[in-house]
Design a protein around this motif. Structure first.
Motif, short mmCIF file in Angstrom:
data_model
loop_
_atom_site.label_atom_id
_atom_site.label_comp_id
_atom_site.label_asym_id
_atom_site.label_seq_id
_atom_site.Cartn_x
_atom_site.Cartn_y
_atom_site.Cartn_z
N ILE A 1 -53.04 88.59 21.89
CA ILE A 1 -53.91 89.51 21.87
C ILE A 1 -53.02 90.29 21.85
N PRO A 2 -52.30 91.01 22.77
CA PRO A 2 -51.80 92.41 22.70
C PRO A 2 -51.13 92.95 21.52
N GLU A 3 -50.78 91.80 20.76
CA GLU A 3 -50.99 91.88 19.49
C GLU A 3 -51.92 92.64 18.24
N PHE A 4 -53.05 92.26 18.51
CA PHE A 4 -53.77 92.54 18.05
C PHE A 4 -54.58 94.06 18.60
N GLU A 5 -54.59 93.89 19.70
CA GLU A 5 -54.85 95.54 20.40
C GLU A 5 -54.04 96.44 19.94
N ARG A 6 -52.87 96.23 19.79
CA ARG A 6 -51.94 97.02 19.75
C ARG A 6 -52.02 97.47 17.92
N MET A 7 -52.43 96.85 16.99
CA MET A 7 -53.30 97.03 15.89
C MET A 7 -54.07 97.99 15.61
N TYR A 8 -54.94 97.24 16.26
CA TYR A 8 -56.42 98.24 16.95
C TYR A 8 -56.42 99.45 17.04
N LEU A 9 -55.96 99.79 18.52
CA LEU A 9 -55.09 101.08 19.05
C LEU A 9 -54.65 101.78 17.99
N LYS A 10 -53.61 101.28 16.81
CA LYS A 10 -52.68 102.09 16.27
C LYS A 10 -53.40 102.37 14.41
N SER A 11 -54.71 101.23 14.60
CA SER A 11 -55.84 101.93 13.51
C SER A 11 -56.09 103.36 14.37
N LEU A 12 -57.23 102.91 15.65
CA LEU A 12 -57.75 103.92 15.61
C LEU A 12 -57.41 105.04 15.98
N GLU A 13 -55.75 105.41 16.08
CA GLU A 13 -54.69 106.23 16.03
C GLU A 13 -54.64 107.09 14.92
N GLN A 14 -54.35 106.26 13.60
CA GLN A 14 -54.36 106.48 12.40
C GLN A 14 -55.12 107.58 11.89
N GLU A 15 -57.18 106.59 12.29
CA GLU A 15 -58.17 107.69 11.91
C GLU A 15 -57.79 108.72 12.56
N LYS A 16 -57.42 109.06 13.70
CA LYS A 16 -57.90 110.00 14.37
C LYS A 16 -57.07 110.90 13.72
N GLU A 17 -55.57 110.87 13.54
CA GLU A 17 -54.70 111.61 12.21
C GLU A 17 -55.01 111.93 11.36
N ASN A 18 -55.65 110.64 10.60
CA ASN A 18 -56.63 111.03 9.58
C ASN A 18 -57.51 112.15 9.57
N TYR A 19 -58.21 112.67 10.99
CA TYR A 19 -59.21 113.15 11.23
C TYR A 19 -58.66 115.13 11.16
N ASP A 20 -57.79 114.75 11.58
CA ASP A 20 -57.46 115.93 12.76
C ASP A 20 -56.41 116.46 11.15
N GLN A 21 -55.91 115.50 10.33
CA GLN A 21 -55.10 116.33 8.90
C GLN A 21 -56.84 117.09 8.35
N MET A 22 -57.80 115.99 8.21
CA MET A 22 -58.94 116.84 7.77
C MET A 22 -59.40 117.93 7.83
N VAL A 23 -59.94 117.84 9.16
CA VAL A 23 -59.95 119.24 9.66
C VAL A 23 -58.98 120.67 9.67
N ARG A 24 -57.79 120.15 9.93
CA ARG A 24 -56.78 121.21 9.37
C ARG A 24 -56.62 121.49 7.93
N LEU A 25 -56.36 120.88 6.45
CA LEU A 25 -57.15 120.46 5.11
C LEU A 25 -57.78 121.49 5.30
N LEU A 26 -59.30 121.47 5.67
CA LEU A 26 -60.56 121.73 5.42
C LEU A 26 -60.44 123.39 5.99
N ALA A 27 -59.69 123.69 7.23
CA ALA A 27 -59.71 124.85 8.08
C ALA A 27 -58.57 125.88 7.12
N LYS A 28 -57.85 124.99 6.71
CA LYS A 28 -56.96 125.95 5.68
C LYS A 28 -57.67 126.75 4.25
#
Length: 513
Positions: free
Chosen positions: A315-342
């Protein structure tokens, strides 16, 4: 920097690596002129797309935008649009897929096969957003390429009309299911089956589409079949075949979101161990694209619901995978916002440069055409001034066009200093300027006369000091009820009346009599 042919060869032969991608991007980032590397940029984008190297999509998007910014409408710029379609597809960012897909389609430099692919990509983007009617429209546009511009005989299968038909009917199943038209989806699946049975296809092409159709048929049965137990078992059998390598093909890319729908059915059937097995396969296979967050979330739930202690310990490993994926999704979103702003800033800079006269830095005629109506509406009362410089031709003829340019720049610079802060100065034509002023006609006349008579603009040339003479006409907004064309025409007419008076008052050498 790899040459274009080297990149293409590596991508086609399966030897393209992350290291190759990183090297090319680093070289491109250091290139003094990206416009000479459009072929290489295009090929690298295909490598990122084909191998799903999503972590390199963001820096390559920056490179594409920078190159495109400096390119005029051309074949090269259209290829940059194609590259951006692919890169945004890797990231799953539908709005930009559609935007750059349409820019390519309307570029005037489209090729048959890429245009077909672009329309199909737009279909996928709309489908992912649940815009199935729009997807249906562009699916028909994709097929129009074959209907209106049939390819010749002897064309390779992967560029053929048969390929177009297979892609069309396969995509149509998903689109029609999204619309809710099961009968049309079933008809599309039947048409795809008929092509596979009745037409002679190359072995690699047939194997590719048989595998694709196997999943499509199973997805269709998900909507036909109400027995979830049967659906879950069929999907489990299919995935076991994939895991064994029997049905896996590196060239076939699957969208994770469709597999998640089956995993959700399995969750309803409480097949937790199967979900974990399939989830592990999907996350490690290289031919899946899209967001993995829903897969990890279901795996986490399955671990919690399992009765087996060895699974619950994960369970801890699957939670880590899920949270890491959410963080990556957020990072992708943030990157996209930066690109759109530029990109937005780039567009604003481009608009600003397009509205400026390159010589005098005044606003140009195009800016006047765009902004003048709004200025008049916003201020209600005010004046329009039409100015025509006297003796610019004499300066050009006697002292050269370089000094004529200095004459124009000096005039514009000094007028800007005098007019009201809210007033707008435009270079309307060669030696013609317009002012949109918030002042009344009488007030702006006083300003113009002050420049002409009380405090004239001095221009030094060849050791001689001249006064910059000009003629002007003023008309109040209310005189013509704010009608722009009539305001300009009347101010122009009054300017000529002023010019006659100036010619009597000012000598042809530009000095006061």
């Amino acid at each position: 920097m790899y040459k274009d042919e080297e990149i293409k060869k590596k991508v086609k032969t399966g030897t393209w690596t992350r290291e190759d991608t990183a090297r090319c991007i680093e070289d491109l980032e250091q290139a003094p002129d990206l416009t000479v590397y459009t072929e290489e940029i295009y090929s690298v984008s295909y490598g990122v797309f084909a191998y799903n190297f999503r972590e390199y999509a963001f820096p390559l998007i920056e490179i594409c935008r920078e190159a495109g910014f400096h390119l005029e409408r051309s074949k090269e710029k259209s290829r940059i649009y194609l590259a951006l379609v692919r890169l945004y597809f890797c990231l799953g960012f539908s709005p930009k897929i559609v935007e750059y897909g349409l820019k390519y389609a309307n570029s005037g430099f489209t090729l048959r096969s890429p245009l077909k692919s672009v329309y199909n990509t737009i279909v996928a983007a709309f489908t992912d957003c649940g815009l199935f009617q729009e997807a249906d429209l562009y699916l028909e546009k994709m097929m129009d390429i074959s209907r209106l511009d049939p390819c010749g005989s002897g064309v390779d299968f992967w560029d053929s009309d048969t390929l177009n038909e297979l892609v069309y009917y396969d995509s149509r199943v998903y689109v029609k299911l999204g619309i809710g038209d099961l009968a049309e989806a079933e008809q599309a699946a039947g048409n795809m089956q008929a092509i596979l049975e009745e037409k002679e296809l190359p072995e690699d092409g047939k194997a590719f589409f048989l595998l694709q159709k196997e999943f499509t048929d199973m997805y269709l049965r998900l909507y036909q079949q109400k027995d979830k137990t049967t659906i879950a078992e069929e999907f489990n059998t299919y995935m076991k075949k994939m895991e064994s390598g029997e049905g896996a093909r590196d060239t076939l890319s699957f969208c994770v979101c469709y597999f998640v729908e089956f995993l959700q059915v399995m969750a309803e059937e409480e097949r937790w161990e199967d979900i974990l097995r399939i989830g592990n396969y999907i996350r490690n296979a290289k031919n899946f694209s899209g967001s993995f967050c829903p897969v990890y979330k279901l795996m986490r739930t399955a671990a919690y619901r399992s009765d087996k202690e060895e699974i619950r310990q994960q369970i801890p490993e699957f939670e880590r995978m899920y949270l890491k994926s959410l963080e990556q999704e957020k990072e992708n979103y943030d990157q996209m916002v930066r690109l759109l702003a530029k990109e937005e800033l780039r567009i604003e800079r481009l608009k600003e440069s397009m509205e400026k006269d390159t010589l005098t830095s005044c606003l140009n005629r195009a800016a006047f055409d765009r902004n003048s109506k709004r200025f008049i509406q916003n201020h209600g009362t005010g004046s329009l001034v039409f100015i025509d410089l006297d003796y610019l031709k004499e300066i050009n003829d006697c002292y050269g066009h370089e000094n004529g340019d200095r004459y124009l720049v000096h005039f514009a610079k000094n007028v800007k200093r005098v007019i009201d802060r809210e007033d707008m100065l435009y270079r309307y034509a060669g030696d013609e300027f317009l002012i949109l002023s918030v002042l009344s006609a009488e007030e702006i006349r006083k300003q113009m006369n002050k420049i002409l008579e009380e405090n004239p603009i001095h221009f030094h040339i060849n050791g001689e000091c001249r006064h910059i003479s000009f003629s002007y006409g003023v008309v109040a907004f209310e005189e013509k009820e704010g009608k722009l064309a009539e305001l300009v025409k009347e101010a122009d007419s009054r300017m000529y009346q002023c010019k006659n008076q100036n010619h009597r008052r000012i000598s042809k050498r530009g000095k006061t009599e």
